[in-house]
Design an enzyme around this catalytic site. Structure first.
Site, PDB file in Angstrom:
ATOM      1  N   GLU A  76       0.703  -1.418   0.091  1.00 18.18           N
ATOM      2  CA  GLU A  76      -0.209  -0.218   0.274  1.00 18.18           C
ATOM      3  C   GLU A  76       1.108   1.011  -0.089  1.00 18.18           C
ATOM      4  OE1 GLU A  76      -4.053  -1.410   2.267  1.00 18.18           O
ATOM      5  OE2 GLU A  76      -2.172  -0.199   3.643  1.00 18.18           O
ATOM      6  N   GLU A  83      -5.836  -6.958  -3.130  1.00 19.25           N
ATOM      7  CA  GLU A  83      -6.535  -6.930  -1.751  1.00 19.25           C
ATOM      8  C   GLU A  83      -7.934  -6.386  -2.458  1.00 19.25           C
ATOM      9  OE1 GLU A  83      -5.346  -5.229   2.191  1.00 19.25           O
ATOM     10  OE2 GLU A  83      -2.959  -6.080   1.099  1.00 19.25           O
TER      11      GLU A  83
END
Length: 533
Positions: free
Chosen positions: A184, A223
């Site tokens: 991320e 994700e």
């Protein structure tokens, strides 16, 4: 997010960042369509099992349930602070036996996607960084910083070499087909600069807006969140099965794969298809299993052709994959969240429920619709067993332990994390105040007030060994103020604050005390300030 056999279910046409040179040169590569293994494009469904969040005895069963649910790949983070609790001292035992976990995945006939980090987020303490890293001179996390890069490189190489020594990379005959560096990274503003062969990816509830930074890289959804984490005082978030499957199919039905730790509970259930106890959660598990089957029936067409999109109405579309060699597969979508639609496709009428996708592996027959959940919702019942039960005991903790051998005395406050170094979530701060026997509140007047202003997490206040009150912040608003009347007696009075760190990033405390003049008509106030660093 403990007791967690949770599998956060993920979907993938391909998976994350390719960092091992061996993987690129040997048997694993990619193009704009998919991951390519041994020369063949693959549609891969991937799910996440975090090995430290369950016990080794649970791993085999969890992996098998994942496989039975139609998964091809198990992915996991590598938890740096678990494996290197102090510099150079490594731990890979028990719940940290990463090699054993990967070998069990291999024995089950599944691939592995190894998310090394070193930053993982994962609602894990300090995002997976060991706390000692904070004290490396001159360090700046997740930047072009030599101390950080040196520590990061040392740990990453340790993990990669361990995998090589155990022959766990696919090029060595092992199951690891993908490795991920960082996680991320988009909030840092650099993920779109990912150099070849690294693939930048998307995490989130929706990723329809996302494209990789090069046209020859596959679009990856690393994700697709099945729910959300739970924080203290917050709700248990749920994401219905039909919304999850529709979202994962809606984007462009090429089906890519499917998070700091402040105030996060020790449950990481995440409303996942396999819950924190390792039990199958229906209907989500069964509905996703049926989706996996349907997509596999479309695999040849999906990987052989690009899609053509045709409007079937105001909210309705047909995404068609068709080629001379790859057959035909169609995805009929209805984006209206409230109204069903009747559409005509290839001269056949189809009924599309609101907010749904119908999957036609042969461009004719519907084998799956995301809104039609045919699996019975599971009900969990607690039943007695013949197992021997543990005996339970209770005890009252002696708060005089505040005077143990580890007590230090300073003129001001020391910041909690610098003292505890994450060896404890608790730290006592104690001082004393002398009350004159002439104070009016000792003869029925208004009692003094203790005020603690905090940007920290939580605290319990003790006056002369008795609990006076407690206060805490929240994940969204850490700052809080404790204000209570307190009971003092003439002479020396001890004020003790039990500071609580509810996950890291860290808490810094600055300590001060004030007592109003005894002749004042206003209540006496003792003020403590706990503030950010």
């Amino acid at each position: 997010m403990v007791a967690n056999s949770t599998i956060r279910w993920l979907f993938s046409l391909s998976v994350v960042l390719l960092t091992s040179l061996e993987l690129i040169q040997c048997n694993v590569s990619y193009d704009k369509k998919a991951l390519i293994i041994n020369g063949q494009r693959k549609v891969l469904f991937s799910g996440s099992i975090h090995y430290p969040r369950s016990t080794p005895e649970m791993w085999e069963g969890l992996i098998q349930k994942a496989k039975d649910g139609g998964l091809d790949v198990i992915d996991t983070y590598v938890f740096w602070n678990l494996h290197e609790p102090s510099p150079g001292n490594y731990n890979f035992d028990g719940r940290g036996d990463l090699v054993r976990f990967i070998k069990l995945v291999h024995e089950a006939g599944l691939y592995v996607h190894l998310r090394i980090g070193p930053y993982i987020c994962a609602e894990w303490n300090f995002g997976g960084f060991p706390v000692w890293l904070k004290y490396v001179p001159g360090i700046s996390f997740r930047t072009d910083n030599e101390p950080f890069k040196s520590a990061m490189q040392k740990f990453t190489q340790k993990i990669v070499q361990m995998m090589k020594d155990e022959k766990l990379f696919e090029s060595q005959g092992g199951p690891i087909i993908l490795s991920q560096i960082e996680n991320e990274y988009e909030p840092e503003g650099k993920e779109s600069d990912a150099p070849d062969p690294v693939i930048n990816t998307c995490n989130g509830f929706y990723c329809d807006y996302f494209s990789p930074n090069k046209p020859y890289k596959p679009t990856m959804w690393t994700e697709a969140w099945t729910g959300w984490f739970t924080d203290f005082g917050g709700p248990n978030h749920q994401r219905p099965a039909l919304w999850l499957t529709t979202t994962c199919t809606m984007e462009e039905p090429t089906l890519e794969e499917l998070l700091e730790a402040l105030f996060i509970t020790t449950s990481y259930d995440y409303d996942a298809p396999i819950d924190e106890y390792g039990l199958i959660r229906q209907p989500k598990y069964g509905h996703l299993k049926e989706l996996h089957k349907a997509i596999k029936l479309c695999e040849k067409a999906l990987l052989a052709a690009d899609s053509t999109v045709t409007s079937l109405g105001s909210y309705e579309q047909a995404h068609v994959f068709s080629s001379d060699s790859g057959g035909c597969a169609a995805f009929l979508s209805n984006y209206n969240t409230k109204q069903a639609a009747r559409v005509k496709f290839n001269n056949i009428q189809y009924s599309l429920p609101p907010w749904s996708i119908s999957i036609l592996p042969d461009c004719k027959n519907v084998v799956f619709n995301t809104a039609k959940v045919g699996v019975q919702t599971s009900q969990v019942h607690m039943l007695p067993t013949a197992s021997e039960l543990f005996s339970w005991e209770t005890f009252n903790e002696d708060i005089l332990s505040v005077d143990d051998d580890k007590m230090i005395t300073v003129a001001g406050l020391l910041e909690q994390l610098n003292i505890t170094r994450d060896t404890s979530d608790y730290l006592w701060y104690t001082t004393s105040v002398h009350i004159s026997s002439s104070e009016s509140f000792l003869r029925g007047g208004r009692p003094p007030i203790l005020t603690v202003q905090s940007a920290g997490h939580a605290l319990h206040v003790f006056i002369n060994g008795e609990l006076s009150g407690s206060a805490r912040g929240t994940r969204e608003q850490r700052r809080f103020t404790f204000t209570e009347n307190v009971k003092f007696h003439a002479g020396k009075n001890r004020i003790s604050l039990l500071s609580v760190a509810v996950g890291l990033p860290y808490l810094k405390m600055v300590f001060g005390a004030r007592k109003r003049d005894k002749t004042s008509s206003t209540p006496h106030t003792i003020l403590f300030c706990l503030v950010d660093p």
